[in-house]
Motif scaffolding. Structure first.
Motif, PDB file in Angstrom:
ATOM      1  N   CYS A  22       1.012  -0.945  -0.107  1.00 49.77           N
ATOM      2  CA  CYS A  22      -0.014   0.030  -0.159  1.00 49.77           C
ATOM      3  C   CYS A  22       0.891   1.251   0.185  1.00 49.77           C
ATOM      4  N   LEU A  23       0.723   2.004  -1.016  1.00 51.78           N
ATOM      5  CA  LEU A  23       1.749   3.169  -1.279  1.00 51.78           C
ATOM      6  C   LEU A  23       0.870   4.456  -1.146  1.00 51.78           C
ATOM      7  N   ILE A  24       1.345   5.366  -0.140  1.00 49.30           N
ATOM      8  CA  ILE A  24       0.631   6.579   0.260  1.00 49.30           C
ATOM      9  C   ILE A  24       1.763   7.547  -0.003  1.00 49.30           C
ATOM     10  N   SER A  25       1.759   8.713  -0.461  1.00 48.52           N
ATOM     11  CA  SER A  25       2.833   9.836  -0.817  1.00 48.52           C
ATOM     12  C   SER A  25       1.698  11.119  -0.080  1.00 48.52           C
ATOM     13  N   ILE A  26       2.440  11.830   0.916  1.00 48.59           N
ATOM     14  CA  ILE A  26       1.880  12.936   1.597  1.00 48.59           C
ATOM     15  C   ILE A  26       3.248  14.023   1.489  1.00 48.59           C
ATOM     16  N   GLY A  27       2.673  15.050   0.860  1.00 50.60           N
ATOM     17  CA  GLY A  27       3.430  16.059   0.519  1.00 50.60           C
ATOM     18  C   GLY A  27       3.543  17.339   1.042  1.00 50.60           C
ATOM     19  N   ASN A  28       4.043  18.379   1.150  1.00 48.37           N
ATOM     20  CA  ASN A  28       4.084  19.823   2.057  1.00 48.37           C
ATOM     21  C   ASN A  28       4.020  19.566   3.386  1.00 48.37           C
ATOM     22  N   LEU A  29       4.912  18.926   3.923  1.00 46.79           N
ATOM     23  CA  LEU A  29       5.158  18.783   5.485  1.00 46.79           C
ATOM     24  C   LEU A  29       6.265  19.782   5.989  1.00 46.79           C
ATOM     25  N   TYR A  30       6.252  20.395   6.981  1.00 48.50           N
ATOM     26  CA  TYR A  30       7.210  21.203   7.567  1.00 48.50           C
ATOM     27  C   TYR A  30       7.931  20.036   8.145  1.00 48.50           C
ATOM     28  N   ASP A  85      12.776  15.007   1.805  1.00 52.96           N
ATOM     29  CA  ASP A  85      11.672  13.582   1.515  1.00 52.96           C
ATOM     30  C   ASP A  85      12.016  12.553   2.486  1.00 52.96           C
ATOM     31  N   LYS A  86      11.250  11.882   2.601  1.00 53.22           N
ATOM     32  CA  LYS A  86      11.580  10.521   3.398  1.00 53.22           C
ATOM     33  C   LYS A  86      10.605   9.426   3.062  1.00 53.22           C
ATOM     34  N   LYS A  87      11.318   8.449   2.964  1.00 56.61           N
ATOM     35  CA  LYS A  87      10.416   7.116   2.668  1.00 56.61           C
ATOM     36  C   LYS A  87      10.635   6.186   4.002  1.00 56.61           C
TER      37      LYS A  87
END
Length: 94
Positions: A22-30, A85-87
């Motif tokens: 299950c892949l989820i990408s969340i952007g624009n995090l401080y 960026d972090k995985k």
């Protein structure tokens, strides 16, 4: 669910499981500390199923792959740092 360091839910996402992932990408995090809590809604009813004593019967987990002994692990153990960026790879408990 994605939490900030104050244990406030700041994002909730759902995504299908394909090929056991299950892949989820969340952007624009401080930059800061965040935590994740999730479950595998196997019967797609919008809630985590539990048995008669409250133990989950569907897969679930927390960031850092921490496991609680009797209930959820302490929130502080879920926290991880974001400064770019972090995985992260999470492995549910079934």
């Amino acid at each position: 669910q994605l939490f900030d360091s104050t244990q406030t839910v700041i994002k909730e996402e759902m995504s299908p499981i394909k090929e056991n992932k299950c892949l989820i990408s969340i952007g624009n995090l401080y930059a800061g500390q965040y935590a994740v809590r999730y479950y595998h809604d196997e019967n797609v009813n919008g809630k985590m199923e539990t048995n008669i004593v409250g133990k989950p019967t569907e897969g679930y987990g927390f960031s850092n792959n921490v496991i609680g002994k009797f209930g959820s692990p302490p929130f502080e153990k879920w926290l991880f740092k974001i400064d770019g960026d972090k995985k992260i790879i999470l492995k549910p408990t079934y």
